[in-house]
Design an enzyme around this catalytic site. Structure first.
Site, mmCIF file in Angstrom:
data_model
loop_
_atom_site.group_PDB
_atom_site.id
_atom_site.type_symbol
_atom_site.label_atom_id
_atom_site.label_comp_id
_atom_site.label_asym_id
_atom_site.label_seq_id
_atom_site.Cartn_x
_atom_site.Cartn_y
_atom_site.Cartn_z
ATOM 1 N N GLY A 142 104.754 77.100 -17.888
ATOM 2 C CA GLY A 142 106.131 76.695 -18.148
ATOM 3 C C GLY A 142 106.276 75.713 -19.297
ATOM 4 O O GLY A 142 107.303 75.043 -19.421
ATOM 5 N N HIS A 202 102.310 66.640 -22.919
ATOM 6 C CA HIS A 202 103.125 65.615 -22.268
ATOM 7 C C HIS A 202 102.945 65.683 -20.764
ATOM 8 O O HIS A 202 102.716 66.747 -20.196
ATOM 9 C CB HIS A 202 104.612 65.765 -22.636
ATOM 10 C CG HIS A 202 105.146 67.139 -22.447
ATOM 11 N ND1 HIS A 202 104.914 68.149 -23.352
ATOM 12 C CD2 HIS A 202 105.900 67.678 -21.457
ATOM 13 C CE1 HIS A 202 105.507 69.259 -22.926
ATOM 14 N NE2 HIS A 202 106.096 69.008 -21.775
HETATM 15 P P1 AMP Z 1 107.691 71.461 -20.825
HETATM 16 O O1 AMP Z 1 108.565 72.599 -20.335
HETATM 17 O O2 AMP Z 1 106.636 71.045 -19.855
HETATM 18 O O3 AMP Z 1 107.137 71.775 -22.204
HETATM 19 O O4 AMP Z 1 108.632 70.207 -20.937
HETATM 20 C C1 AMP Z 1 109.431 69.938 -22.050
HETATM 21 C C2 AMP Z 1 110.481 69.000 -21.586
HETATM 22 O O5 AMP Z 1 111.061 68.399 -22.722
HETATM 23 C C3 AMP Z 1 111.623 69.634 -20.797
HETATM 24 O O6 AMP Z 1 111.665 69.065 -19.490
HETATM 25 C C4 AMP Z 1 112.854 69.319 -21.624
HETATM 26 O O7 AMP Z 1 113.982 69.033 -20.822
HETATM 27 C C5 AMP Z 1 112.395 68.116 -22.414
HETATM 28 N N1 AMP Z 1 113.081 67.881 -23.671
HETATM 29 C C6 AMP Z 1 113.370 68.793 -24.637
HETATM 30 N N2 AMP Z 1 113.978 68.194 -25.673
HETATM 31 C C7 AMP Z 1 114.070 66.877 -25.372
HETATM 32 C C8 AMP Z 1 114.596 65.728 -26.041
HETATM 33 N N3 AMP Z 1 115.162 65.810 -27.264
HETATM 34 N N4 AMP Z 1 114.524 64.535 -25.416
HETATM 35 C C9 AMP Z 1 113.979 64.421 -24.192
HETATM 36 N N5 AMP Z 1 113.456 65.463 -23.517
HETATM 37 C C10 AMP Z 1 113.498 66.680 -24.086
#
Ligand code: AMP
Length: 114
Positions: free
Chosen positions: A93, A100
């Site tokens: 996912g 992160h």
């Molecule tokens: P993943 O799906 O594990 O790659 O998580 C990526 C996360 O980044 C998701 O939970 C998104 O909601 C978050 N995300 C995307 N863009 C931003 C942003 N500009 N600031 C903070 N979180 C973000």
């Protein structure tokens, strides 16, 4: 630093609600929170995915986890509990390819996560 959305957040090129920073780690609130507390802990040194981590990154990954747990204690929800998640690639996912750690807290988590 990689040229991803998160690299831009580290470089302050786009805004984020940054809650923690040290020499190697930045943490900011997820823009689409899945829990009352949803913070992303990222290394300043970009690794695209967990697959890209090697033995040389062991200390960095340890610091990432410890930064999250320390922040959880400081915020006062460590004893109630929380969840740490690192998504990897498509089936995991992952959508942003800068490694992160999601720190989720403030509600009862369920298992399996789905
Ligand atoms: P993943 O799906 O594990 O790659 O998580 C990526 C996360 O980044 C998701 O939970 C998104 O909601 C978050 N995300 C995307 N863009 C931003 C942003 N500009 N600031 C903070 N979180 C973000």
């Amino acid at each position: 630093m990689g040229d991803t959305l998160f690299g831009k957040i580290i470089r302050r090129e786009i805004p984020a609600d940054i809650v923690y920073e040290d020499d190697e780690v930045v943490a900011f609130r997820d823009v689409n929170p899945q829990a009352p507390v949803h913070v992303l802990f990222i290394p300043k040194q970009a690794l695209a995915t967990l697959n890209d981590a090697s033995d040389a990154d062991a200390t960095l990954i340890g610091k990432l986890v410890l930064a999250a747990t320390r922040w959880a204690r400081q915020q006062g929800f460590a004893d109630n509990g929380y969840r740490c998640v690192i998504n990897c690639n498509r089936d995991g996912g992952q959508t942003v390819f800068h490694l992160h750690l999601h720190l989720l807290a403030g509600r009862q988590m369920h298992w399996p996560p789905g």
